[in-house]
Design a protein around this motif. Structure first.
Motif, short mmCIF file in Angstrom:
data_model
loop_
_atom_site.label_atom_id
_atom_site.label_comp_id
_atom_site.label_asym_id
_atom_site.label_seq_id
_atom_site.Cartn_x
_atom_site.Cartn_y
_atom_site.Cartn_z
N VAL A 343 0.72 -0.97 -0.18
CA VAL A 343 0.03 0.09 0.13
C VAL A 343 0.88 1.33 0.02
N SER A 344 1.08 1.86 -0.97
CA SER A 344 1.92 3.22 -1.27
C SER A 344 1.54 3.97 -2.30
N ASP A 345 1.97 5.21 -2.12
CA ASP A 345 1.74 6.27 -3.42
C ASP A 345 2.77 5.96 -4.49
N GLY A 346 3.85 5.20 -4.28
CA GLY A 346 4.78 4.99 -5.10
C GLY A 346 5.84 5.97 -5.33
N ILE A 347 5.91 7.20 -4.51
CA ILE A 347 6.85 8.17 -4.59
C ILE A 347 7.99 8.15 -3.82
N GLU A 348 9.03 7.26 -4.35
CA GLU A 348 10.34 6.87 -3.71
C GLU A 348 11.24 8.01 -3.55
N THR A 349 11.64 8.30 -2.17
CA THR A 349 12.80 9.35 -2.16
C THR A 349 13.87 8.84 -1.66
N GLY A 350 13.90 7.43 -1.52
CA GLY A 350 15.17 6.77 -1.06
C GLY A 350 16.01 6.19 -2.22
N ASP A 351 16.55 5.20 -1.92
CA ASP A 351 17.38 4.44 -3.17
C ASP A 351 16.53 3.71 -3.77
N GLN A 352 16.42 4.16 -5.36
CA GLN A 352 15.68 3.68 -6.24
C GLN A 352 16.07 2.02 -6.62
N SER A 353 17.54 2.04 -6.36
CA SER A 353 18.14 0.56 -6.60
C SER A 353 17.60 -0.31 -5.69
N ALA A 354 17.42 -0.09 -4.66
CA ALA A 354 17.01 -0.82 -3.50
C ALA A 354 15.72 -1.36 -3.79
N LEU A 355 14.83 -0.66 -4.11
CA LEU A 355 13.38 -0.97 -4.67
C LEU A 355 13.35 -1.83 -5.61
N VAL A 369 2.03 -10.24 -6.53
CA VAL A 369 2.48 -8.91 -6.02
C VAL A 369 1.42 -7.98 -6.20
N LEU A 370 0.62 -7.46 -5.26
CA LEU A 370 -0.49 -6.49 -5.55
C LEU A 370 0.01 -4.97 -4.87
N TRP A 371 0.01 -4.00 -5.97
CA TRP A 371 0.22 -2.73 -5.39
C TRP A 371 -1.24 -1.90 -5.25
N LEU A 372 -1.38 -1.38 -4.08
CA LEU A 372 -2.48 -0.57 -3.89
C LEU A 372 -2.25 0.94 -3.69
N ASN A 373 -2.60 1.67 -4.61
CA ASN A 373 -2.13 3.02 -4.60
C ASN A 373 -3.29 4.22 -4.59
N PRO A 374 -3.29 4.91 -3.62
CA PRO A 374 -4.42 5.79 -3.45
C PRO A 374 -4.57 6.91 -4.46
N VAL A 395 5.09 -5.99 -10.53
CA VAL A 395 3.87 -6.11 -9.71
C VAL A 395 2.91 -6.74 -10.89
N ASP A 396 2.01 -7.53 -10.16
CA ASP A 396 0.83 -8.25 -10.71
C ASP A 396 -0.20 -7.22 -11.49
N GLY A 397 -0.42 -6.34 -10.43
CA GLY A 397 -1.56 -5.44 -10.43
C GLY A 397 -1.30 -4.07 -9.70
N LEU A 398 -1.47 -3.20 -10.24
CA LEU A 398 -1.56 -1.80 -9.85
C LEU A 398 -3.22 -1.27 -9.65
N ILE A 423 -5.47 -6.94 -15.45
CA ILE A 423 -6.08 -6.27 -14.18
C ILE A 423 -5.10 -4.99 -14.06
N GLY A 424 -5.78 -4.40 -13.17
CA GLY A 424 -5.27 -3.01 -12.52
C GLY A 424 -6.24 -2.01 -13.06
N PHE A 425 -5.59 -0.88 -12.47
CA PHE A 425 -6.35 0.52 -12.53
C PHE A 425 -6.78 0.85 -13.94
N GLU A 426 -5.89 0.56 -14.90
CA GLU A 426 -6.14 0.86 -16.24
C GLU A 426 -7.51 0.23 -16.91
N HIS A 427 -7.72 -0.98 -16.19
CA HIS A 427 -8.86 -1.91 -16.54
C HIS A 427 -10.07 -1.64 -15.74
N ASP A 428 -10.15 -0.62 -14.91
CA ASP A 428 -11.01 -0.25 -13.92
C ASP A 428 -12.26 0.32 -14.73
#
Length: 444
Positions: A343-355, A369-374, A395-398, A423-428
Motif C-alpha cells: 500500500v503506497s503512493d509509489g513516490i520513492e525518496t530513497g535509493d531506487q536501486s534498493a526498490l 504482488v499487488l500494489w494498492l495506490n491511493p 507487480v502483478d496489478g496496480l 488487471i489493474g487500475f487501467e482496466h477499472d
C-alpha cells in the motif's frame, strides 16, 4: 522578496511550511468542489518556484493555471487564494501570528505535524537545500526545489505523474474513535478479495458444483467407457487453499494525507482477521512490524495496541528500504504461499536501486504482488513517477485504493482474470477520463 527571519533562513522549516501550505490549499479547493487534478500540487509548486514570491498577481495566475481546469471554478479559487497568500506572506515575513499551520481543514485528510517545532530536524532522505544567507528569490527556489526533489542535479521526472511526497517528522499513531468503527461492507469486500486470492492460478484444481471452466481431461477419461463419445463435459474450479499475506503499508506523510487513516487501519485488520497467517509492516523513513496489533479483535483494539506500543507514522517515504529490510531481516515472510500487498503512493525518496532489487526478490518468491495506490483513484493518474515506474515490472496489478469500492473492484478483477490477466487500475470500468467520481461502485 521577503526573507525568513534571521540572517540564515531555516531552509528545512520554511520549505516544509511552504509545501504544507500549498498542499493544504489544494485540499481546501477539492473540498469546495474544485476539480483539481492529481498531479496539480507538483505542477503548482514548480510554477510557484518559477514566478517567485514577490508578486501576488503573478503567483495567483501561475497557481490558477496549474490547479484550475474548469472556468466555473475560478471564482472559488480566487476567494481561497487570498487567504492562502495572506498566510504565506505573513510566514515569509517571519510573523508567527500568520503561521501556516493554523486553522487547517478538519477531517481525516488533515496533515500530520501541523505544529512541528521549528528547531527540529526533518526526516528528509534527499537532504536540504544549501543556504548561504543571500536571501532573495534564489533562496525560495532552492527551498522549493529541494522539497520537490527536482533541483539542479536531480532526475527530471514527468510533471504529470503524482503529487509531492513530503518528508515529514514521524508522530505517534492516533486516529479519532469514530472512523475506526467496524464496517460490514469493507469486511464483505475483503472476504471476496481473500477468496479470489485463495484460488490464484497455479493452485490445484478440484471438481466444481457450479464450475467456471470445462475439464477436458476428465471428459476424455470418461469417454473411454462410451467408446470415445463425450456424453458430458465436467467442470472444474481452482481449489481454495491456505493463504498467507505480507502487507507493506506506507504510512508516510504523503499517503496519510491522501487516504483516510481509519479506512487504512480497518482494511489491515480485516485482512489479518481473514487469513491464517499474515504479517503487517508499517514503513515511512523506517520499518516496523505491527502484526501483533492487527491480531486484535476490532480495529479500535488494534489502534489501542499501536498507541500502547508508541508506534510512529508520518515520516518520509523509503519504499526500497522497507522491502530490503524485509528481505534482510525477515526472509521467511515471503514464500510461494504468501501474497505480497504493498500500500503506497509509489513516490520513492530513497535509493531506487534498493526498490528494484527488493521487488525482484519478492516477485521471484511470491505467487502474486499487488500494489494498492491511493493516487490511482484519479482518472488522470499515470504511474510514470520514477519509483512507481521502477516497481511496475515486478507487480502483478496496480490498483486504486481509497475506499470499499476499490477493494471490491480489486476482488472482481482477480476473480475474473487472476494475476496473470488484464488487471489493474487501467482496466477499472470506473476510470473515465475527466470524471472526478473515482469511488462509485462498478457492476460486478
Amino acid at each position: 522578496m521577503r526573507e525568513p527571519a534571521g540572517d540564515v533562513p531555516d531552509v528545512a522549516g520554511v520549505r516544509d511550511d511552504v509545501v504544507d501550505a500549498l498542499l493544504t490549499f489544494v485540499r481546501t479547493l477539492r473540498r469546495a468542489g474544485v476539480d483539481v487534478p492529481a498531479n496539480a500540487p507538483l505542477v503548482a509548486a514548480r510554477a510557484l518556484v518559477e514566478v517567485g514570491f514577490d508578486d501576488e498577481d503573478r503567483a495567483r495566475a501561475a497557481l490558477r493555471a496549474a490547479l484550475v481546469t474548469r472556468a466555473e471554478d475560478i471564482d472559488a479559487f480566487d476567494r481561497m487564494f487570498a487567504e492562502f497568500w495572506r498566510r504565506l506572506d505573513a510566514h515569509l515575513d517571519g510573523d508567527g501570528a500568520g503561521g501556516l499551520a493554523d486553522d487547517r481543514p478538519d477531517g481525516a485528510l488533515a496533515p500530520l505535524g501541523a505544529d512541528d517545532p521549528a528547531d527540529g530536524a526533518t526526516a528528509d532522505e534527499e537532504g536540504t537545500a544549501d543556504s548561504d544567507g543571500d536571501g532573495g528569490n534564489d533562496a525560495a527556489v532552492s527551498i522549493m526545489t529541494s522539497a520537490l526533489g527536482h533541483g539542479p542535479g536531480t532526475a527530471d521526472e514527468d510533471a504529470t505523474t503524482a503529487t509531492y511526497s513530503p518528508a515529514g517528522r514521524p508522530e505517534r499513531v492516533t486516529v479519532d474513535a469514530a472512523p475506526v468503527a467496524e464496517d460490514g461492507t469493507l469486511d464483505a469486500a475483503v472476504d471476496r478479495l481473500v477468496d479470489a486470492l485463495a484460488t490464484l492460478r497455479g493452485r490445484r484444481w478440484q471438481p466444481a458444483s457450479t464450475g467456471r471452466q470445462a475439464d477436458a481431461r476428465r471428459a476424455l477419461r470418461r469417454s473411454v467407457a462410451t467408446g470415445g463419445a463425450v456424453a458430458s463435459v465436467p467442470e472444474r474450479d481452482r481449489r481454495a487453499s491456505a493463504l498467507r499475506a505480507l502487507v507493506l503499508a506506507d504510512v508516510s506523510r504523503s499517503v496519510l494525507d491522501t487516504v483516510d487513516r481509519g479506512f487504512l487501519l480497518r482494511f489491515l485488520r480485516a485482512v489479518a482477521a481473514r487469513l491464517r497467517r499474515s504479517r503487517v509492516f508499517f514503513f515511512d523513513s523506517e520499518v516496523r512490524e505491527v502484526s501483533a496489533a492487527f491480531d486484535a479483535p476490532t480495529t479500535a483494539d488494534a489502534l489501542r495496541e499501536l498507541e500502547r506500543a508508541e508506534t510512529a507514522w508520518g515520516g518520509g517515504t523509503r519504499i526500497g528500504h522497507a522491502v530490503d529490510t524485509v528481505r534482510r531481516d525477515h526472509p521467511t515472510a515471503v514464500d510461494r504461499r504468501t501474497v505480497v500487498v504493498v500500500v503506497s503512493d509509489g513516490i520513492e525518496t530513497g535509493d531506487q536501486s534498493a526498490l528494484t532489487d527488493g521487488l525482484a526478490w519478492v516477485s521471484r518468491r511470491a505467487p502474486a504482488v499487488l500494489w494498492l495506490n491511493p493516487l490511482a483513484a484519479s482518472p488522470a493518474y499515470e504511474p510514470t513517477v520514477a519509483g512507481m515506474a521502477a516497481a511496475l515490472p515486478f507487480v502483478d496489478g496496480l490498483f486504486a485504493f481509497t475506499g470499499v469500492a476499490d477493494v471490491t473492484e480489486i476482488a472482481r478483477q482477480l476473480e475474473q482474470y487472476g494475476p496473470g490477466g488484464r488487471i489493474g487500475f487501467e482496466h477499472d470500468p470506473r476510470r473515465v477520463r475527466g470524471s472526478t467520481d473515482a469511488t462509485r461502485s462498478p457492476d460486478s
